[in-house]
Write a protein that holds these residues in place. Structure first.
Motif, short mmCIF file in Angstrom:
data_model
loop_
_atom_site.label_atom_id
_atom_site.label_comp_id
_atom_site.label_asym_id
_atom_site.label_seq_id
_atom_site.Cartn_x
_atom_site.Cartn_y
_atom_site.Cartn_z
N ALA A 73 24.66 -56.05 8.75
CA ALA A 73 25.28 -57.36 8.99
C ALA A 73 24.29 -58.49 8.72
N GLU A 74 23.06 -58.32 9.20
CA GLU A 74 22.06 -59.36 8.96
C GLU A 74 21.67 -59.42 7.49
N GLY A 75 21.59 -58.25 6.86
CA GLY A 75 21.21 -58.21 5.45
C GLY A 75 22.20 -58.90 4.55
N ILE A 76 23.48 -58.88 4.93
CA ILE A 76 24.52 -59.55 4.13
C ILE A 76 24.22 -61.04 4.00
N THR A 77 23.61 -61.62 5.02
CA THR A 77 23.33 -63.06 4.98
C THR A 77 22.29 -63.41 3.92
N PHE A 78 21.50 -62.42 3.49
CA PHE A 78 20.49 -62.68 2.46
C PHE A 78 21.06 -62.62 1.04
N ILE A 79 22.24 -62.02 0.88
CA ILE A 79 22.74 -61.74 -0.47
C ILE A 79 22.92 -62.99 -1.32
N PRO A 80 23.54 -64.08 -0.83
CA PRO A 80 23.67 -65.26 -1.68
C PRO A 80 22.33 -65.79 -2.19
N GLY A 81 21.34 -65.83 -1.31
CA GLY A 81 20.01 -66.30 -1.72
C GLY A 81 19.36 -65.36 -2.72
N GLN A 82 19.57 -64.04 -2.53
CA GLN A 82 19.02 -63.06 -3.47
C GLN A 82 19.65 -63.22 -4.84
N ILE A 83 20.96 -63.43 -4.87
CA ILE A 83 21.63 -63.62 -6.15
C ILE A 83 21.08 -64.86 -6.85
N ALA A 84 20.92 -65.94 -6.10
CA ALA A 84 20.39 -67.17 -6.68
C ALA A 84 18.97 -66.95 -7.21
N ASP A 85 18.13 -66.24 -6.45
CA ASP A 85 16.76 -65.96 -6.90
C ASP A 85 16.77 -65.11 -8.16
N THR A 86 17.67 -64.12 -8.21
CA THR A 86 17.74 -63.26 -9.40
C THR A 86 18.16 -64.06 -10.63
N LEU A 87 19.12 -64.95 -10.46
CA LEU A 87 19.55 -65.78 -11.59
C LEU A 87 18.42 -66.70 -12.05
N ARG A 88 17.68 -67.27 -11.09
CA ARG A 88 16.53 -68.12 -11.46
C ARG A 88 15.47 -67.30 -12.17
N ASP A 89 15.19 -66.11 -11.66
CA ASP A 89 14.18 -65.25 -12.28
C ASP A 89 14.58 -64.89 -13.70
N ALA A 90 15.86 -64.56 -13.88
CA ALA A 90 16.35 -64.20 -15.22
C ALA A 90 16.26 -65.39 -16.16
N GLY A 142 12.40 -65.70 -16.87
CA GLY A 142 12.01 -64.55 -17.67
C GLY A 142 10.51 -64.36 -17.87
N GLY A 143 9.71 -64.75 -16.89
CA GLY A 143 8.26 -64.58 -16.99
C GLY A 143 7.51 -65.86 -17.21
N ASP A 144 8.22 -66.96 -17.33
CA ASP A 144 7.58 -68.28 -17.55
C ASP A 144 7.44 -68.98 -16.20
N ILE A 145 6.25 -68.94 -15.62
CA ILE A 145 6.00 -69.49 -14.30
C ILE A 145 5.27 -70.81 -14.40
N ASP A 146 5.83 -71.83 -13.79
CA ASP A 146 5.21 -73.16 -13.74
C ASP A 146 4.43 -73.26 -12.44
N VAL A 147 3.12 -73.10 -12.51
CA VAL A 147 2.31 -73.11 -11.29
C VAL A 147 2.11 -74.52 -10.74
N THR A 148 2.48 -75.55 -11.52
CA THR A 148 2.37 -76.92 -11.01
C THR A 148 3.53 -77.26 -10.07
N THR A 179 13.11 -58.97 -13.64
CA THR A 179 12.04 -58.08 -13.16
C THR A 179 10.70 -58.45 -13.77
N LYS A 180 10.69 -58.88 -15.01
CA LYS A 180 9.44 -59.36 -15.61
C LYS A 180 8.91 -60.56 -14.85
N GLN A 181 9.81 -61.46 -14.48
CA GLN A 181 9.41 -62.63 -13.70
C GLN A 181 8.84 -62.20 -12.35
N GLN A 182 9.48 -61.25 -11.69
CA GLN A 182 9.01 -60.79 -10.38
C GLN A 182 7.65 -60.12 -10.48
N PHE A 183 7.43 -59.36 -11.54
CA PHE A 183 6.13 -58.71 -11.73
C PHE A 183 5.03 -59.76 -11.88
#
Length: 284
Positions: free
Chosen positions: A34-51, A54-60, A138-142
């Motif tokens: 039940a608690e984990g379900i509350t994380f799903i929308p944020g996880q989906i948003a993070d996955t879409l941002r990561d995709a 695609g490995g291009d990280i702006d450290v600024t 996944t490349k972004q996450q790595f």
């Protein structure tokens, strides 16, 4: 008795008292889900941002980096909160459910758009979409992990110029890491869609015995693809020092089996629930 140390027995008694019972695990697992379900929308948003990146990280963009780290820390704290209190694997499954939902959504969306061209075209489009999303995310996450390790070594965030050089140095490992996710993930989504069928009608087609075989095939495929991914990604993690050594087949299987079994059950159950709701809406 004054010469005896009973502290060891007290420790054992406390340990026994702290060990959750079966009913405790049932309740705690329900709470974790039940608690984990509350994380799903944020996880989906993070996955879409990561995709998208695609490995291009702006450290600024330190605010975005801090916000992402806070969300990752929150999910890690959630898993730790339920450690040894639930049936094994349930919190870990929920901690990555949003990622799976995002790649599955990419598969279903692309397959639906390509369905007028036939089942083969729909399957190919779905695999391409989910595979691409899995690879880029996944490349972004790595590389985000590598950025964290770089910050530990330097004691600060690297400049953009420094990070660009580091990211280029590890691009090969990041690319292979993403590829190990993309292929199995695409196959997994295709297999699940084929087994469950449109609106879940394929699951028990041909009778109960065939349905049991399909269910067994679904779990077998998920465990096989996740084990392959863990072996490949574990090798890349070992290459850059994120883990001591690459896992063998048995170790990789043990690492992924509990969470994979839970996630397969919950994803299939969620789809079936959505199918029943859709059928009821259409019947009105």
């Amino acid at each position: 008795f004054s010469g005896m140390d009973f502290s060891q027995y007290g420790g054992q008694q406390a340990q026994q008292q702290d060990e959750p019972t079966f009913s405790d695990k049932v309740v705690n697992t329900g709470k974790a889900i039940a608690e984990g379900i509350t994380f799903i929308p944020g996880q989906i948003a993070d996955t879409l941002r990561d995709a998208y990146h695609g490995g291009d990280i702006d450290v600024t963009d330190t605010q975005a980096l801090q916000e992402r780290r806070a969300r990752d820390d929150e999910r890690a704290a959630y898993v730790q909160k339920y450690k040894d209190k639930t049936f094994e694997g349930a919190p870990d499954a929920m901690a990555s459910m949003g990622y799976s939902a995002a790649t599955t959504g990419a598969f279903l969306g692309a397959a639906a758009l390509a369905s007028p061209a036939g089942p083969a075209a729909a399957g190919a489009a779905g695999m391409a979409a989910s595979g691409a999303m899995a690879y880029r995310a996944t490349k972004q996450q790595f590389l985000q992990q590598m950025l964290g390790e770089t910050e530990k070594v330097l004691g600060r965030l690297p400049s953009q110029e420094e990070w660009n050089k580091i990211a280029t140095e590890f691009d090969g490992e990041a690319t292979r890491y993403g590829a190990w996710e993309a292929g199995p993930e695409a196959l997994s989504n295709l297999f699940m869609a084929k087994i469950l069928g449109p609106w879940g009608k394929g699951l028990l087609r041909g009778g109960l015995s065939q349905g049991i075989k399909r269910i067994g095939g679904l779990y077998g495929e998920e465990l096989a693809t996740e084990t392959a991914t863990q072996i490949g990604q574990g090798q890349e993690e070992a290459n850059v020092g994120l883990r001591e050594s690459a896992p063998g087949v048995w170790d990789a299987f043990k690492e992924i089996a509990p969470a994979t079994a839970w996630q397969t059950t919950l994803m299939a159950g969620g789809k079936k629930g959505a199918d029943m709701l859709a059928n009821r809406m259409r019947a009105r």
